[in-house]
Design a protein around this motif. Sequence first.
Motif, PDB file in Angstrom:
ATOM      1  N   GLY A  34       0.806  -1.158   0.054  1.00 28.39           N
ATOM      2  CA  GLY A  34       0.024  -0.127   0.036  1.00 28.39           C
ATOM      3  C   GLY A  34       0.954   1.471   0.180  1.00 28.39           C
ATOM      4  N   VAL A  35       1.931   1.261   0.863  1.00 33.05           N
ATOM      5  CA  VAL A  35       2.831   2.451   0.683  1.00 33.05           C
ATOM      6  C   VAL A  35       3.585   2.493  -0.539  1.00 33.05           C
ATOM      7  N   GLU A  36       3.923   1.463  -1.038  1.00 32.27           N
ATOM      8  CA  GLU A  36       4.553   1.726  -2.546  1.00 32.27           C
ATOM      9  C   GLU A  36       3.407   2.274  -3.655  1.00 32.27           C
ATOM     10  N   ALA A  37       2.182   1.792  -3.160  1.00 30.68           N
ATOM     11  CA  ALA A  37       1.364   2.315  -4.183  1.00 30.68           C
ATOM     12  C   ALA A  37       0.858   3.584  -4.197  1.00 30.68           C
ATOM     13  N   GLY A  38       1.253   4.201  -2.910  1.00 32.39           N
ATOM     14  CA  GLY A  38       0.647   5.431  -2.523  1.00 32.39           C
ATOM     15  C   GLY A  38      -0.541   5.651  -1.864  1.00 32.39           C
ATOM     16  N   ALA A  39      -1.247   4.465  -1.325  1.00 30.06           N
ATOM     17  CA  ALA A  39      -2.399   4.664  -0.648  1.00 30.06           C
ATOM     18  C   ALA A  39      -2.179   5.231   0.513  1.00 30.06           C
ATOM     19  N   GLU A  40      -3.279   6.443   0.711  1.00 33.35           N
ATOM     20  CA  GLU A  40      -3.129   7.287   2.087  1.00 33.35           C
ATOM     21  C   GLU A  40      -3.957   6.101   3.368  1.00 33.35           C
ATOM     22  N   ASN A  41      -4.906   5.556   2.759  1.00 28.86           N
ATOM     23  CA  ASN A  41      -5.589   4.794   3.922  1.00 28.86           C
ATOM     24  C   ASN A  41      -5.561   3.253   3.532  1.00 28.86           C
ATOM     25  N   ILE A  42      -4.968   2.346   4.283  1.00 29.43           N
ATOM     26  CA  ILE A  42      -4.510   0.981   3.756  1.00 29.43           C
ATOM     27  C   ILE A  42      -5.397  -0.041   4.752  1.00 29.43           C
ATOM     28  N   PHE A  43      -6.363  -0.994   4.034  1.00 29.78           N
ATOM     29  CA  PHE A  43      -6.829  -1.956   4.725  1.00 29.78           C
ATOM     30  C   PHE A  43      -6.267  -3.218   4.534  1.00 29.78           C
ATOM     31  N   PRO A  44      -5.535  -3.768   5.104  1.00 27.21           N
ATOM     32  CA  PRO A  44      -4.492  -4.803   4.931  1.00 27.21           C
ATOM     33  C   PRO A  44      -5.044  -6.285   5.045  1.00 27.21           C
ATOM     34  N   ASP A  45      -6.406  -6.496   5.558  1.00 23.38           N
ATOM     35  CA  ASP A  45      -6.542  -7.697   5.493  1.00 23.38           C
ATOM     36  C   ASP A  45      -8.187  -7.997   5.152  1.00 23.38           C
ATOM     37  N   PRO A  46      -8.806  -9.108   5.033  1.00 24.85           N
ATOM     38  CA  PRO A  46     -10.030  -9.410   4.582  1.00 24.85           C
ATOM     39  C   PRO A  46     -11.175  -8.679   5.584  1.00 24.85           C
ATOM     40  N   MET A  47     -10.895  -8.701   6.933  1.00 21.31           N
ATOM     41  CA  MET A  47     -11.991  -8.160   7.741  1.00 21.31           C
ATOM     42  C   MET A  47     -11.787  -6.785   7.703  1.00 21.31           C
ATOM     43  N   ALA A  48     -10.683  -6.082   7.550  1.00 21.10           N
ATOM     44  CA  ALA A  48     -10.573  -4.593   7.478  1.00 21.10           C
ATOM     45  C   ALA A  48     -11.283  -4.210   6.288  1.00 21.10           C
ATOM     46  N   GLN A  49     -11.203  -4.913   4.933  1.00 17.55           N
ATOM     47  CA  GLN A  49     -11.700  -4.433   3.894  1.00 17.55           C
ATOM     48  C   GLN A  49     -13.107  -4.692   3.844  1.00 17.55           C
ATOM     49  N   ALA A  50     -13.582  -5.683   4.458  1.00 16.97           N
ATOM     50  CA  ALA A  50     -15.227  -6.101   4.572  1.00 16.97           C
ATOM     51  C   ALA A  50     -15.693  -4.749   5.412  1.00 16.97           C
ATOM     52  N   GLY A  51     -15.192  -4.582   6.532  1.00 19.25           N
ATOM     53  CA  GLY A  51     -15.484  -3.677   7.565  1.00 19.25           C
ATOM     54  C   GLY A  51     -15.638  -2.298   7.144  1.00 19.25           C
ATOM     55  N   HIS A  52     -14.645  -2.050   6.428  1.00 17.91           N
ATOM     56  CA  HIS A  52     -14.580  -0.532   5.742  1.00 17.91           C
ATOM     57  C   HIS A  52     -15.829  -0.612   4.606  1.00 17.91           C
ATOM     58  N   GLN A  53     -15.867  -1.461   3.935  1.00 15.35           N
ATOM     59  CA  GLN A  53     -17.133  -1.438   3.002  1.00 15.35           C
ATOM     60  C   GLN A  53     -18.547  -1.357   3.809  1.00 15.35           C
ATOM     61  N   ALA A  54     -18.587  -2.057   4.860  1.00 17.80           N
ATOM     62  CA  ALA A  54     -20.057  -1.973   5.723  1.00 17.80           C
ATOM     63  C   ALA A  54     -20.101  -0.574   6.231  1.00 17.80           C
ATOM     64  N   TRP A  55     -18.943  -0.011   6.793  1.00 20.12           N
ATOM     65  CA  TRP A  55     -19.039   1.256   7.206  1.00 20.12           C
ATOM     66  C   TRP A  55     -19.310   2.593   6.173  1.00 20.12           C
ATOM     67  N   ARG A  56     -18.879   2.153   5.050  1.00 20.22           N
ATOM     68  CA  ARG A  56     -19.431   3.079   3.763  1.00 20.22           C
ATOM     69  C   ARG A  56     -20.601   3.036   3.640  1.00 20.22           C
ATOM     70  N   ALA A  57     -21.182   1.749   3.651  1.00 20.10           N
ATOM     71  CA  ALA A  57     -22.642   1.351   3.236  1.00 20.10           C
ATOM     72  C   ALA A  57     -23.555   1.965   4.385  1.00 20.10           C
ATOM     73  N   ASP A  58     -23.351   1.931   5.443  1.00 19.35           N
ATOM     74  CA  ASP A  58     -24.233   2.205   6.699  1.00 19.35           C
ATOM     75  C   ASP A  58     -23.486   2.479   7.812  1.00 19.35           C
ATOM     76  N   PRO A  59     -22.790   3.478   8.190  1.00 18.78           N
ATOM     77  CA  PRO A  59     -21.970   3.746   9.240  1.00 18.78           C
ATOM     78  C   PRO A  59     -22.637   3.375  10.624  1.00 18.78           C
ATOM     79  N   ALA A  60     -24.044   3.931  10.762  1.00 16.66           N
ATOM     80  CA  ALA A  60     -24.709   3.592  12.141  1.00 16.66           C
ATOM     81  C   ALA A  60     -24.804   1.921  12.299  1.00 16.66           C
ATOM     82  N   ALA A  61     -25.281   1.373  11.435  1.00 14.47           N
ATOM     83  CA  ALA A  61     -25.267   0.028  11.597  1.00 14.47           C
ATOM     84  C   ALA A  61     -23.875  -0.785  11.796  1.00 14.47           C
ATOM     85  N   PHE A  62     -22.607   0.004  11.311  1.00 15.56           N
ATOM     86  CA  PHE A  62     -21.480  -0.793  11.395  1.00 15.56           C
ATOM     87  C   PHE A  62     -20.956  -0.287  12.840  1.00 15.56           C
TER      88      PHE A  62
END
Length: 240
Positions: free
Chosen positions: A205-233
């Motif tokens: 992620g650092v080499e790709a220039g990503a400002e926010n890095i979600f480095p594992d499946p739980m992180a990625q799924a959690g971030h998507q869930a938060w974006r979809a419905d912050p209150a539910a997350f």
Amino acid sequence: MHVNGSIAVVTGANRGIGRALVEALLAGGASVVYATARRPETVEDLVARDHRVRPLRLDVTDPEQVTRAARVASDATLLINNGGSLGFADPLTGDLATIEVDLRTNFIGTLSATRAFVPVIERNGGGAIVTMLSLVVFGAVPAMSGYSAAKAAAASATQALRAQLLDRKISVHGVFPGAVDTDMIRGMAMPKATPSSVATAILDGVEAGAENIFPDPMAQAGHQAWRADPAAFERRMGSM
């Protein structure tokens, strides 16, 4: 920021993600890795394996040690703020001293190390600062109230630093892992990513220039869930 040829400082390098980051940096071609720990003898096996590893005593809550570390690692181009603490205390009845330790380590200590190394990295022509945050930034876990609050504060500081360092050739990256198989949460029964896979994803992620890095499946799924419905997350995290 390229890992190959970098001179890296990793806080909390003696175990878990920190140790995996040292190994990933070496595999990626880092020229030098300063492996910091409160007890440097805990990284001696890494030193024995590779001459590029340099042990360095550092407790990020000790201002004198932070200042000395920045003086010793005066050639650094990459700082990875990984060292931290996790105490279990809920916000209503939990021990305030436990909460204070988490705030002092994960927020103040991390910020202190960053402040010390910014001028070092700038003098060396620029580089990157990476701070380990957590998925709890997006939804606090009551039993880990100090940790959740400290990581949220560190995330806010990361945003502020990113704006301040925009024109100083220092990129700023926040890392938001989910559950990782480390000593901190060894007793919690849930799917966990391996430290080595998380370390590799962070450096990618650092080499790709990503400002926010979600480095594992739980992180990625959690971030998507938060974006979809912050209150539910938030409710979901609050029920843990």
